[in-house]
Enzyme design. Structure first.
Site, mmCIF file in Angstrom:
data_model
loop_
_atom_site.group_PDB
_atom_site.id
_atom_site.type_symbol
_atom_site.label_atom_id
_atom_site.label_comp_id
_atom_site.label_asym_id
_atom_site.label_seq_id
_atom_site.Cartn_x
_atom_site.Cartn_y
_atom_site.Cartn_z
ATOM 1 N N HIS A 65 0.815 -1.213 0.000
ATOM 2 C CA HIS A 65 0.000 0.000 0.000
ATOM 3 C C HIS A 65 0.854 1.272 0.000
ATOM 4 O O HIS A 65 1.904 1.355 0.618
ATOM 5 C CB HIS A 65 -0.938 0.016 1.210
ATOM 6 C CG HIS A 65 -0.224 0.013 2.536
ATOM 7 N ND1 HIS A 65 0.261 1.143 3.139
ATOM 8 C CD2 HIS A 65 0.098 -1.015 3.367
ATOM 9 C CE1 HIS A 65 0.821 0.839 4.284
ATOM 10 N NE2 HIS A 65 0.753 -0.467 4.453
ATOM 11 N N ASP A 66 0.373 2.265 -0.773
ATOM 12 C CA ASP A 66 0.943 3.622 -0.808
ATOM 13 C C ASP A 66 2.366 3.687 -1.333
ATOM 14 O O ASP A 66 3.090 4.658 -1.084
ATOM 15 C CB ASP A 66 0.855 4.283 0.572
ATOM 16 C CG ASP A 66 -0.583 4.396 1.035
ATOM 17 O OD1 ASP A 66 -0.993 3.550 1.853
ATOM 18 O OD2 ASP A 66 -1.289 5.298 0.571
ATOM 19 N N GLY A 92 5.133 -1.027 2.617
ATOM 20 C CA GLY A 92 4.339 0.178 2.429
ATOM 21 C C GLY A 92 5.165 1.445 2.313
ATOM 22 O O GLY A 92 6.223 1.584 2.932
#
Length: 648
Positions: free
Chosen positions: A121-122, A139
């Site tokens: 994520h991200d 992440g």
């Protein structure tokens, strides 16, 4: 017709281009968008709010857009955005973002991503990267352009790897890796610089020498990081060909891990949104200031950064460079300042990609903003261009740049959205912001009292432009014309609104003309001057539309470098230059351009308006009709269009 295998399950709400191919047993969810030419192999799952660009090739058993592996995630509408022409091999997994940290996982364009790669994520993966088999990104990792990662490598959360760096096989990366470096191992160690990769990318001998010297300064001379950074900055003077590489390294050192952590904290705070804007001159600053009224009403607490002027600063805008750096007009003039302007654009792009913004809005200044927008959009940032370039007047080929640069164009003239749609560009008519700011019936008496002009005098406003180059070419002509008018009619009063940054230059020109004390100079206050005057002698540009909205007779003038003028004439599509004439489709006011803009001609044309009150009254009626046509709730319409872009 989209080529979907009979065993694939594609939600009816998914948006797939007609040229997309979907293999057997693949599942595609309702919020997925896939661009033209993309091929999805067998047994893939694409879900969540996932946007995939053009001409990607996604191999079998890949999982894109699954929920993030983060215990805090509770089903919020976060995103995965993938650019164009990527190769995504078997069993790759790319997760959605998480709220409070940007909420978007981004993969740029032209990346080669091999089997079993995981992007958490991200993360931000920029362009032209190579991720070998079993690469794992935790992440918030950022991989810049041209990074190469060896197989079986794990990268710790929040790590940033600079452009052109290479990480060797089976490495454990728990710290930032500067641009150009070659690292490997567990624990990680710097082995040198990525000379093979740089040679493959045609780095010159001087650029290679600069990279080698930067490696030595960082790792071989026992310097502190700040000492190394200072020494690296000094290389630019002796190695000018490598200036961009040196600036890239400086920026990375200054803003790597510490800046990344600060960014995440800032994004988490109260769910604050962040937009970036660039307005390159005074007229853009005025328009952007009005735009910010609508944006801040829609999104209280909105953070705005980039390049802007005083009206934007009054809204809490953070300007990273002075707006005056971009206020250059004309081919020759731009060439003189090209290196500095290009450097600002390059540094701004790097900073925006590093610190990120949810949206970039380019306000006018198409020669600066469109290339910047295209670069940011290719990395996954959403982009809006405010003020459609005047492709209907000259340089129609710019429509190709607009199409590549902007997700949406905010149009200030009613005919523009249809014109853009013919070329596949989305646009909305939002009215002209100035039509709401300028009253339908200006208070001439009040304006005169406010700036100290006689209530019954004939008043001419002199507006020689908001750029330094315009003032240099026009102010002396305007003052000479004023001297001729005053010689013929001693009672005429003159007022000239001047940007404070240009005051010293204008004072010198006024003194040279012998008009000191006979022209009232104002610090800004162009609207007060236009409201107060009976006629205006004015430089071509946005100010001419302001004069039309004030219903004032005008003489439009322009003068520039001769070569710039000849080049511009070749690209002109219409007989008019001034906006009032273009919008009225007629020469409703005179235009005196280049050699025709002599003091004698300017004085004669301006006095002609003062001698023809019936003609001036008819012009006022025409300008009133134009005012009504342009008057809309612009701040709200802009916010509505931008919200659709963010949600699209």
């Amino acid at each position: 017709m989209t080529q979907v295998h009979s065993t694939a399950l594609v939600d009816p709400q998914a948006q797939l281009d007609a040229s997309v191919s979907v293999g057997p047993y693949t599942v595609i969810g309702p919020h997925v968008r896939i661009g033209a030419g993309t091929t999805v192999g067998a047994h893939c799952v694409i879900e969540g709010r996932t946007t995939i660009g053009r001409d990607n090739r996604i191999f079998q058993f890949s999982s894109l857009g699954a929920v993030p592996q983060d215990k805090k995630y509770a089903g919020e509408p976060t995103e995965l955005v993938i650019g164009d022409r990527n190769v995504i091999r078997e069993f790759c997994t790319f997760n959605l973002g998480v709220p409070g940290a940007g909420g978007v996982t981004r993969v740029g364009s032209d990346n080669w991503i091999m089997a079993y790669t995981h992007i958490a994520h991200d993360c931000r993966v920029d362009n032209h990267t190579t991720l070998s088999n079993n690469t794992t990104l935790a992440g918030h990792v950022h991989l810049a352009d041209w990074v190469t990662i060896g197989g079986l490598t794990g990268i710790h959360q929040f790590v940033s790897i600079g452009a052109h760096a290479m990480v060797g096989f089976a490495s454990a990366v728990s710290q930032d890796v500067p641009p150009f470096m070659l690292v490997d191992g567990n624990p990680l160690a710097v082995r040198g610089f990525n000379i093979v990769g740089l040679r493959r990318r045609d780095f010159s001998a001087q650029r290679l020498a600069a990279v080698k010297q930067m490696h030595r300064l960082l790792y071989r001379q026992g310097k502190t990081l700040e000492e190394a950074r200072t020494a690296i900055a000094a290389l630019a003077t002796e190695m000018p060909e490598a200036a961009s590489d040196i600036a890239l390294m400086e920026s990375f050192i200054a803003n790597s891990r510490a800046a990344s952590r600060a960014d995440v904290t800032a994004m988490q705070k109260d769910g604050q949104r962040r937009f970036a804007l660039v307005a390159g001159e005074a007229s853009g600053d005025l328009l952007a200031g009005l735009l910010l009224d609508g944006l801040q009403a829609r999104w209280p607490g909105l953070e705005t950064v980039g390049i802007g002027g005083p009206r934007m600063l009054a809204h809490g805008f953070q300007s990273w460079w002075p707006q005056e750096k971009l206020a250059v007009r004309g081919y020759v003039e731009v060439l003189r300042h090209y290196a500095e302007i290009a450097g600002i654009r390059r540094q701004l792009k790097a900073r925006l990609l590093r610190e990120w913004a949810e949206l970039f809005i380019g306000v006018d200044a198409p020669d600066f903003n469109l290339d910047l927008e295209a670069g940011l959009r290719s990395r996954g940032m959403k982009t809006v261009h405010f003020i459609c370039p005047s492709i209907w007047a000259w340089r129609p080929e710019r429509i190709e740049k607009v199409r590549a640069a902007a997700d949406h164009v905010l149009c200030i003239f009613p005919f523009e959205p249809a014109l853009l749609a013919e070329h596949g560009v989305a646009g909305s008519y939002v009215g002209h912001p100035l039509a709401n700011v300028i009253p339908m019936t200006p208070d001439r008496a009040g304006a005169r009292a406010a700036i100290g002009l006689a209530p019954d005098a004939q008043v001419v406003a002199l507006l020689p432009g908001s750029r330094r180059s315009e003032v240099r070419y026009l102010a002396a002509r305007f003052f000479a014309a004023a001297a001729l008018m005053q010689k013929e009619r001693p009672g005429i009063q003159f007022v000239a609104p001047i940007l404070p940054g240009l005051r010293a230059e204008v004072d010198a020109l006024l003194q040279a003309s012998g008009m000191t004390g006979r022209v009232k100079l104002l610090d800004g206050q162009s609207h007060a001057a236009l409201a107060a005057c009976d006629a205006t002698l004015i430089a071509s540009g946005t100010a001419t539309l302001e004069a039309a909205l004030f219903k004032r007779p005008m003489v439009i003038a322009y003068n520039m470098n001769g070569l710039s003028w000849r080049l511009m004439q070749r690209k002109q599509l219409q007989p008019w230059v001034g906006l009032p004439n273009i919008l009225c489709r007629d020469f409703v006011v005179p235009e005196l351009l280049q050699e025709a803009a002599t003091p004698e001609a300017l004085a004669k044309a301006t006095l002609a308006w003062l001698d023809a009150p019936e003609k001036a009254q008819a012009l006022q009626q025409r300008f009133s009709e134009l005012h009504v046509q342009l008057q809309r709730d612009t701040p709200t319409l802009c916010a509505d269009a931008i919200q659709k872009v963010l949600e699209g």
